[in-house]
Design a protein around this motif. Structure first.
Motif, PDB file in Angstrom:
ATOM      1  N   LEU A  15       0.825  -1.214   0.000  1.00 19.05           N
ATOM      2  CA  LEU A  15       0.000   0.000   0.000  1.00 19.05           C
ATOM      3  C   LEU A  15       0.859   1.264   0.000  1.00 19.05           C
ATOM      4  CD1 LEU A  15      -2.878  -1.008   2.449  1.00 19.05           C
ATOM      5  CD2 LEU A  15      -3.030  -0.657  -0.020  1.00 19.05           C
ATOM      6  N   PHE A  16       1.940   1.260   0.776  1.00 18.34           N
ATOM      7  CA  PHE A  16       2.836   2.409   0.829  1.00 18.34           C
ATOM      8  C   PHE A  16       3.499   2.645  -0.526  1.00 18.34           C
ATOM      9  CE2 PHE A  16       7.062   4.223   1.491  1.00 18.34           C
ATOM     10  CZ  PHE A  16       6.705   5.438   2.055  1.00 18.34           C
ATOM     11  N   VAL A  17       3.996   1.585  -1.162  1.00 19.79           N
ATOM     12  CA  VAL A  17       4.621   1.709  -2.480  1.00 19.79           C
ATOM     13  C   VAL A  17       3.604   2.209  -3.507  1.00 19.79           C
ATOM     14  CG1 VAL A  17       5.676   0.389  -4.373  1.00 19.79           C
ATOM     15  CG2 VAL A  17       6.446   0.034  -2.029  1.00 19.79           C
ATOM     16  N   SER A  18       2.386   1.699  -3.437  1.00 21.28           N
ATOM     17  CA  SER A  18       1.334   2.130  -4.355  1.00 21.28           C
ATOM     18  C   SER A  18       1.029   3.622  -4.166  1.00 21.28           C
ATOM     19  CB  SER A  18       0.079   1.304  -4.124  1.00 21.28           C
ATOM     20  OG  SER A  18      -0.982   1.804  -4.897  1.00 21.28           O
ATOM     21  N   LEU A  19       0.928   4.052  -2.930  1.00 17.37           N
ATOM     22  CA  LEU A  19       0.670   5.461  -2.647  1.00 17.37           C
ATOM     23  C   LEU A  19       1.815   6.335  -3.162  1.00 17.37           C
ATOM     24  CD1 LEU A  19      -1.008   7.692  -1.269  1.00 17.37           C
ATOM     25  CD2 LEU A  19       0.260   7.198   0.828  1.00 17.37           C
ATOM     26  N   ALA A  20       3.046   5.913  -2.922  1.00 17.88           N
ATOM     27  CA  ALA A  20       4.211   6.684  -3.377  1.00 17.88           C
ATOM     28  C   ALA A  20       4.219   6.799  -4.902  1.00 17.88           C
ATOM     29  CB  ALA A  20       5.495   6.035  -2.870  1.00 17.88           C
ATOM     30  N   LEU A  21       3.934   5.710  -5.600  1.00 20.91           N
ATOM     31  CA  LEU A  21       3.904   5.757  -7.063  1.00 20.91           C
ATOM     32  C   LEU A  21       2.788   6.661  -7.576  1.00 20.91           C
ATOM     33  CD1 LEU A  21       4.654   2.035  -7.996  1.00 20.91           C
ATOM     34  CD2 LEU A  21       6.104   4.030  -8.398  1.00 20.91           C
TER      35      LEU A  21
END
Length: 145
Positions: A15-21
């Motif tokens: 979820l964090f990686v998705s938000l950052a992208l």
């Protein structure tokens, strides 16, 4: 349902990686929309310098700048050559203080000449603009606190 253990950490990391992208992509899109417009160096310099003006005045400045493109380009090229000479004087061995000071003065003169040309364009556009349009001029954000 409560997530625990390694699975919960994996889900949170995804979820964090998705938000950052998503934020990264949104930033690129915003920069493309609000960033400098396509065009040659003169058009980009003019576009960066006229954000504070209402659209009517921006159009007039842009039109006048395009009409004087050759003179502005010549002054810009002179400024770039003066800048190159200034850095060459900085790198010279041994350092010649008089040559460096002359290069600084030349750079300052070329900068002032280009700035004067820009200010003449703005003054001409403002002279043609009605007071109700000039009233909407605001200082650009971020230059001075």
């Amino acid at each position: 349902m409560t997530l625990r253990g390694p699975f919960a950490i994996t889900v949170l990391a995804v979820l964090f990686v998705s938000l950052a992208l998503n934020l990264l992509i949104a930033g690129f899109v915003a920069a493309r929309i609000a960033g400098p417009r396509a065009g040659d160096e003169i058009e980009r310099i003019v576009a960066m310098g006229i954000h504070a003006f209402p659209p009517e005045i921006r159009r007039t400045i842009t039109d006048k700048a395009l009409g004087e493109r050759h003179q502005l380009r010549e002054r810009f090229e002179e400024l770039k050559r003066a800048r190159d000479r200034m850095f060459e004087a900085m790198r010279s061995e041994p350092l010649d203080r008089a040559v460096l000071e002359a290069a600084f003065n030349d750079m300052r003169e070329k900068t002032n000449a280009l700035q004067q040309a820009g200010q003449d364009l703005v003054a001409g556009a403002l002279a043609d603009a009605p007071p109700d349009v000039r009233r909407h001029i605001k200082p650009p954000h971020g230059l001075f606190p």
